[in-house]
Design an enzyme around this catalytic site. Sequence first.
Site, PDB file in Angstrom:
ATOM      1  N   ARG A  58     -22.426  12.359  61.335  1.00  0.00           N
ATOM      2  CA  ARG A  58     -21.504  11.347  61.824  1.00  0.00           C
ATOM      3  C   ARG A  58     -21.989  10.806  63.169  1.00  0.00           C
ATOM      4  O   ARG A  58     -22.456  11.568  64.023  1.00  0.00           O
ATOM      5  CB  ARG A  58     -20.088  11.923  61.992  1.00  0.00           C
ATOM      6  CG  ARG A  58     -19.371  12.139  60.661  1.00  0.00           C
ATOM      7  CD  ARG A  58     -19.014  10.815  60.009  1.00  0.00           C
ATOM      8  NE  ARG A  58     -18.331  10.962  58.730  1.00  0.00           N
ATOM      9  CZ  ARG A  58     -18.919  10.934  57.560  1.00  0.00           C
ATOM     10  NH1 ARG A  58     -20.246  10.793  57.491  1.00  0.00           N
ATOM     11  NH2 ARG A  58     -18.224  11.049  56.448  1.00  0.00           N
ATOM     12  N   ASP A  75     -29.246   8.379  60.656  1.00  0.00           N
ATOM     13  CA  ASP A  75     -28.661   7.692  59.501  1.00  0.00           C
ATOM     14  C   ASP A  75     -27.232   7.255  59.802  1.00  0.00           C
ATOM     15  O   ASP A  75     -26.631   6.536  59.022  1.00  0.00           O
ATOM     16  CB  ASP A  75     -28.670   8.601  58.272  1.00  0.00           C
ATOM     17  CG  ASP A  75     -28.245   7.863  57.017  1.00  0.00           C
ATOM     18  OD1 ASP A  75     -28.821   6.795  56.746  1.00  0.00           O
ATOM     19  OD2 ASP A  75     -27.333   8.339  56.319  1.00  0.00           O
ATOM     20  N   GLU A 118     -21.196   2.066  64.317  1.00  0.00           N
ATOM     21  CA  GLU A 118     -21.572   1.447  63.039  1.00  0.00           C
ATOM     22  C   GLU A 118     -20.399   0.805  62.304  1.00  0.00           C
ATOM     23  O   GLU A 118     -20.603  -0.026  61.416  1.00  0.00           O
ATOM     24  CB  GLU A 118     -22.213   2.475  62.119  1.00  0.00           C
ATOM     25  CG  GLU A 118     -21.254   3.507  61.560  1.00  0.00           C
ATOM     26  CD  GLU A 118     -21.961   4.528  60.679  1.00  0.00           C
ATOM     27  OE1 GLU A 118     -21.453   4.789  59.585  1.00  0.00           O
ATOM     28  OE2 GLU A 118     -23.009   5.056  61.084  1.00  0.00           O
ATOM     29  N   HIS A 151     -26.668   4.483  57.132  1.00  0.00           N
ATOM     30  CA  HIS A 151     -25.757   5.450  56.501  1.00  0.00           C
ATOM     31  C   HIS A 151     -26.001   5.525  54.987  1.00  0.00           C
ATOM     32  O   HIS A 151     -25.065   5.433  54.189  1.00  0.00           O
ATOM     33  CB  HIS A 151     -24.295   5.075  56.790  1.00  0.00           C
ATOM     34  CG  HIS A 151     -23.408   6.283  56.898  1.00  0.00           C
ATOM     35  ND1 HIS A 151     -22.386   6.373  57.796  1.00  0.00           N
ATOM     36  CD2 HIS A 151     -23.392   7.444  56.197  1.00  0.00           C
ATOM     37  CE1 HIS A 151     -21.763   7.539  57.666  1.00  0.00           C
ATOM     38  NE2 HIS A 151     -22.366   8.201  56.711  1.00  0.00           N
TER      39      HIS A 151
END
Length: 332
Positions: free
Chosen positions: A237, A261, A266, A298
């Site tokens: 996260r 990622d 985001e 992600h």
Amino acid sequence: MTKIKIMSVRNEDIPFIEEWVAENKVEVELNKAFLSEDNVDSVQGFDGLSLSQQHPLSEEVFAKLQQYGIKQIAQRSAGFDMYDLNLASKYNIIVSNVPSYSPSSIAEFAVTQAINIVRNQNDIQHKVRAHDFRWEPSILSRSISELTVAVIGTGRIGSITAKIFAKGYNSRVVAYDPFPNEHVAQYVEYKNTLEVALKEADIVTVHIPATKYNHHLFDASRFAQFKQGAVFVNAARGSIVDTKALLNAIDEGHIKGAALDTYEHERGLFPGDYRDKAYDDALLDELIAREDILLTPHIAFYTDAAVKNLIVDALDATIDVLNTGTTKLRVN
């Protein structure tokens, strides 16, 4: 016949939705939009609701859902921090998630990205595109089997990540988790504190959920505890990492690079098409531009197996709530 509204649908979801509908004899209506105050009225007349929500829902939306008889929201992701669970409970709405949809997919991606950073893939590809085919010290790397890997969080995903490094690459793997797993202990060395695990590691890969207690768990003081030249991987996260502190640690030469990622800002960007749209995020632009950062939107989970499991488990949870009043996947 039971009617379910499925929103925030992507094209790749549709075959798995159709397969589930055929097996369960349920009527569904698909919508590609996220749920909001502007379209909440469209759920009227439906029995159940499944979302892949990224934006928070206002109290007005929760109130409308209750008014329309909606008793649950089946979120198609492991994360559910976009929901105010207190508000959901206030309006008697059960929120469920899909805690495990393809842990192997995420673990495999984390390992791959860690190796790409260690092996200088960004720099190598940049040189190749410039027709620079030289072997030189700037792209010389160490063998993964010679490195120590710290896995932070050894749940479903972290345990697989640890096993891949330990059994697949013969790396030494240390781990930190407040609740050690005796099966994972067969191939990792658990450490009593996060600091001890970090100081020994050439690669640090994080697999923990986001909570109000671990916001910016990895900040300037934490990165200072890393071994000189370590690589950092976050496929968990974004909120657990202070991005500016990470970049400072890399700029100071303390950390070699990072594979991210997830990104703390985001929401509203990943996933999204901004090829012809502007966004105001200089920090994101810096992450994209840097060769010592591998940034992905992600997508560690993004395999056909994961997409199917997200659909099936979320819709099964919807039916469970409608038939029994609850589901084992509820989070409030």
